[in-house]
Design an enzyme around this catalytic site. Structure first.
Site, short mmCIF file in Angstrom:
data_model
loop_
_atom_site.label_atom_id
_atom_site.label_comp_id
_atom_site.label_asym_id
_atom_site.label_seq_id
_atom_site.Cartn_x
_atom_site.Cartn_y
_atom_site.Cartn_z
N TYR B 119 12.44 56.24 83.74
CA TYR B 119 13.42 55.77 84.73
C TYR B 119 13.49 54.26 84.67
O TYR B 119 12.46 53.59 84.52
CB TYR B 119 12.97 56.20 86.13
CG TYR B 119 13.76 55.57 87.26
CD1 TYR B 119 14.84 56.25 87.84
CD2 TYR B 119 13.43 54.31 87.77
CE1 TYR B 119 15.56 55.68 88.87
CE2 TYR B 119 14.16 53.73 88.80
CZ TYR B 119 15.22 54.43 89.35
OH TYR B 119 15.94 53.86 90.38
N GLU B 207 21.38 52.43 87.56
CA GLU B 207 20.20 53.28 87.45
C GLU B 207 20.37 54.10 86.17
O GLU B 207 21.42 54.72 85.98
CB GLU B 207 20.19 54.20 88.67
CG GLU B 207 18.86 54.77 89.01
CD GLU B 207 18.92 55.52 90.35
OE1 GLU B 207 18.01 55.34 91.15
OE2 GLU B 207 19.87 56.29 90.56
#
Lengths: 299, 401
Positions: B119, B207
């Site tokens: 991530y 993101e």
């Protein structure tokens, strides 16, 4: 005394010839504030006239400050040019810059914050109603009004008010004035995610100001500035503080008007802020109608 | 403003972030054609992804019963069939609400074998007033849950905006993600591209979740941004005409678009008491006080500091377009704005809309006596409130009756 500005503070207005800047310059002059200069690039040498007063206009902030002795600037410049206007005022060595402009890109403010590090210039705002130190005259005239707050709702006295929101500040001030309780200084720090002065900065000033006997702190969802101020008050606060947090009913992930009023990633909720207030011994107004009453009960 | 996944990936790819080969399309025929090209270029698996502004697509359900807005396919015929099932249908995910979103665009892309899911993100650290790059080894998960359960698994690197993301910061983050060998440099380069995209596009959030280590065609592992989410700073859109063109109005609530045309800030909620307020803080506080007295706010509506009669009329029409509204609370603290202008606006709007619902008005501030007189003499059925709490209690009571 009071904080940030006094009735004799000399103020210049950046963006004095725009309709918004001109209107509020007139209202400040009517209030008795010492507006001594205007700045609009390209209009240097012209004069801003209102009710028999002639305010000289300059091209450059430094020039305006040198000729008039202004130490504070009010900024009414449109968003694309506002961050540059703030930095010009800091470059001129002004003590205080109050930026009213709403809609400045966040990254512009990130750059301004970096550029102001280590400088003595304090920035209030942006996206804020400004600062009012009420005066002795009728409807508090004779004070220093910088920005867009209605002057007449104030009354000279001993309560400090700090808030991210304009209209909620007016609400709190009006509740105080209607109860015959005056204010030392009222400060709107603005609703953007990156601003020049925090709740904590203002709380520290009120704590040190002998004329301020009690404080109303109004916060809203988003960020952690209210929690930081509360933690400091718990350790160092010497004066009663009452507070209200707006946005308990706001859905997460949505910006509630103010660019900074957003609950994201579970952070910045009203519940967390109210809990921080409670732990710090800050009186919590259950509704926005009870801000003044909550403080006065504690005093 | 939010972007679609395919738009975010385009912007990232332009700045050196590797993304899977693929294209966006609006028909099943086009989806098949893109898939044929991808298979011809050596992809063995192709993914079709519904493009809507909401997460949870993979586990979502279409209203026609079709399961999942993200599907892996092994042939162009399969891509065609699944694209037909998705396009023109409404996808409901945990983020869309029960009404769901109409799917009109699909991203068709290569789907290499995933070895690890990571991530990374860039956002503003408000306390530091600086950008922060966040990374975690727990990719593919809900990052808020990771932050709550395992905060130590989230690595943060604050960026000096004057310098940008420095190469060593990229390497530090890459190493902390457990990348090794050539992937350290690849990770640092990817993060540099991510940060550059964030800064240059005036994003508020980008993101990449998951960021994946995949088996490259040469057998060597490589990095790919498998999914991307991106939001932009509305205040900065004036300087990005290319990004303005990416706005998808079909993803926004029609009433909110309508409000924007009148410079009104409106957000629809699910209660029954509409409110019309000046100032964002007071508008939030008005919603709160309605709830405090047992009602439920139907919306957030800030008419701003200098509302005109025309804006008040537009605001009334917008709040009345919500069929769940059973009562209206107007709360105006007219510091500078003339209360009488607002009062005239309210009376005009009530007459124009033929309002039958209970209307409570609390007016305070500049020229308030004239404003109250206008309301009282209008002949319009208006309940007046002396304070915010008085007005809120009255509107809650009126709706309950």
């Amino acid at each position: 005394m009071s904080i940030l500005v006094q009735p004799d503070t000399k103020v210049l207005v950046q963006g004095i010839t725009g309709s918004f800047g001109a209107r509020h310059t007139q209202l400040s002059l009517d209030y008795g504030t010492r507006i001594v200069a205007g700045v609009t690039p390209g209009k240097g040498g012209q004069v801003f006239e209102h009710a028999g007063q002639k305010i000289p206009i300059f091209d450059i902030v430094g020039e305006a400050a040198r000729h008039t002795g202004a130490t504070v600037s009010a900024i009414f410049v449109p968003p694309p040019f506002a961050s540059d206007a703030i930095l010009e005022a800091a470059d001129a060595g002004l003590d205080l810059v109050v930026c009213i402009t709403e809609g400045i890109p966040v990254n512009d403010m990130v750059k301004v914050k970096e550029a102001l590090r280590g400088r003595t210039t304090r920035l209030i705002g942006p996206n804020c109603p400004g600062v009012v130190t009420p005066g002795q005259g009728q409807d508090s005239s004779g004070g220093c009004r910088i920005g867009i707050a209605p002057g007449y709702i104030h009354k000279k006295g001993h309560i400090g008010v700090v808030s991210r929101s304009g209209t909620l500040t007016y609400e709190a001030v009006w509740q105080l004035t209607c109860r015959g309780v005056g204010q030392s200084t009222c400060v709107g720090i603005g609703g953007d995610p990156v601003n020049g002065t925090s709740h904590l900065d203002i709380i520290q000033m009120f704590n040190d100001d002998p004329e301020t006997h009690g404080i109303i702190m109004i916060g809203e969802i988003g960020g952690s500035a209210e929690e930081e101020a509360a933690a400091w008050i718990q350790k160092n606060g010497r004066k009663p503080v009452a507070g209200f947090i707006a946005g308990a009913t706001a859905p997460p992930g949505r910006r509630m008007g103010h660019a900074g009023a957003i609950v994201s990633g579970g952070k910045g909720t009203a519940a967390a802020k109210i809990e921080a207030f409670r732990q710090a011994g800050i009186g919590i107004a259950a509704t926005p109608s009870e801000m003044a009453a909550t403080l006065l009960k504690m005093m | 403003m939010n972007l679609h996944e395919f738009q975010a990936k385009q912007l990232l790819a332009q700045r050196g972030v590797p993304v899977p080969a693929g294209e966006v399309c609006e028909s099943a025929d086009a989806a098949r054609k893109i898939a044929e090209d991808l298979f011809a270029k050596g992809e063995t698996v192709v993914v079709i992804k519904a493009q809507i502004h909401a997460g949870g697509r993979g586990k979502g359900t279409f209203k026609n019963g079709f399961q999942g807005g993200v599907k892996l396919c092994r042939s162009a015929a399969e891509v065609f069939e699944k694209a037909q099932a998705m396009l023109g249908n409404v996808l409901v995910t945990k983020q869309t609400g029960p009404e769901g979103r109409l799917v009109s665009k699909l991203l068709v892309a290569g789907a290499p074998t995933i070895k690890r899911e990571l991530y990374c993100a860039v956002l503003l650290d408000r306390a530091a007033a600086r950008p922060v790059v966040m990374a975690s080894t727990e990719g593919g998960m809900d990052i808020e849950q990771v932050a709550a359960d395992h905060p130590e698994k989230i690595i943060r690197e604050i960026i000096d905006p004057a310098l940008g993301l420095l190469p060593f910061q990229g390497r530090k983050l890459a190493a902390a993600l457990g990348l090794q060998g050539g992937l350290i440099a690849a990770g640092a380069k990817l993060l540099a591209g991510l940060y550059k995209t964030w800064w240059e596009c005036d994003a508020t959030l980008i993101e990449i979740n998951p960021l994946c280590v995949v088996a490259g065609k040469d057998g060597q592992p490589s990095l790919l941004a498998i999914d991307a989410k991106m939001s932009l700073d509305d205040n900065a859109l004036y300087r990005h005409s290319d990004l303005q063109a990416m706005r998808d109005l079909s993803e926004e609530a029609p009433l909110e678009i309508q409000a924007g045309k009148f410079n009104l800030n409106y957000i629809k909620l699910d209660g029954s008491i509409a409110c019309l307020v000046n100032g964002a803080g007071l508008a939030m506080a008005t919603m709160d006080i309605i709830q405090h007295y047992g009602g439920r706010p139907a919306n957030f509506l800030d008419v701003g500091g200098g509302a005109s009669q025309e804006q008040v009329a537009a605001a009334f029409k917008i709040i009345l377009s919500d069929p769940h509204v059973e009562g209206i609370l107007v709360n105006i603290f007219g510091g500078i704005m003339d209360c009488n202008v607002i009062a005239k606006g309210i009376v005009g709007a009530v007459r124009e809309t033929g309002l039958q619902l209970p209307l409570v008005v609390r007016l305070e501030g500049n020229n308030v006596l004239a404003g109250r007189k206008t309301l009282a003499e209008s002949g319009v059925a208006i309940i007046t409130g002396d304070s915010m709490s008085d007005a809120a209690q009255k509107v809650v009571k009126a709706v309950a009756e």
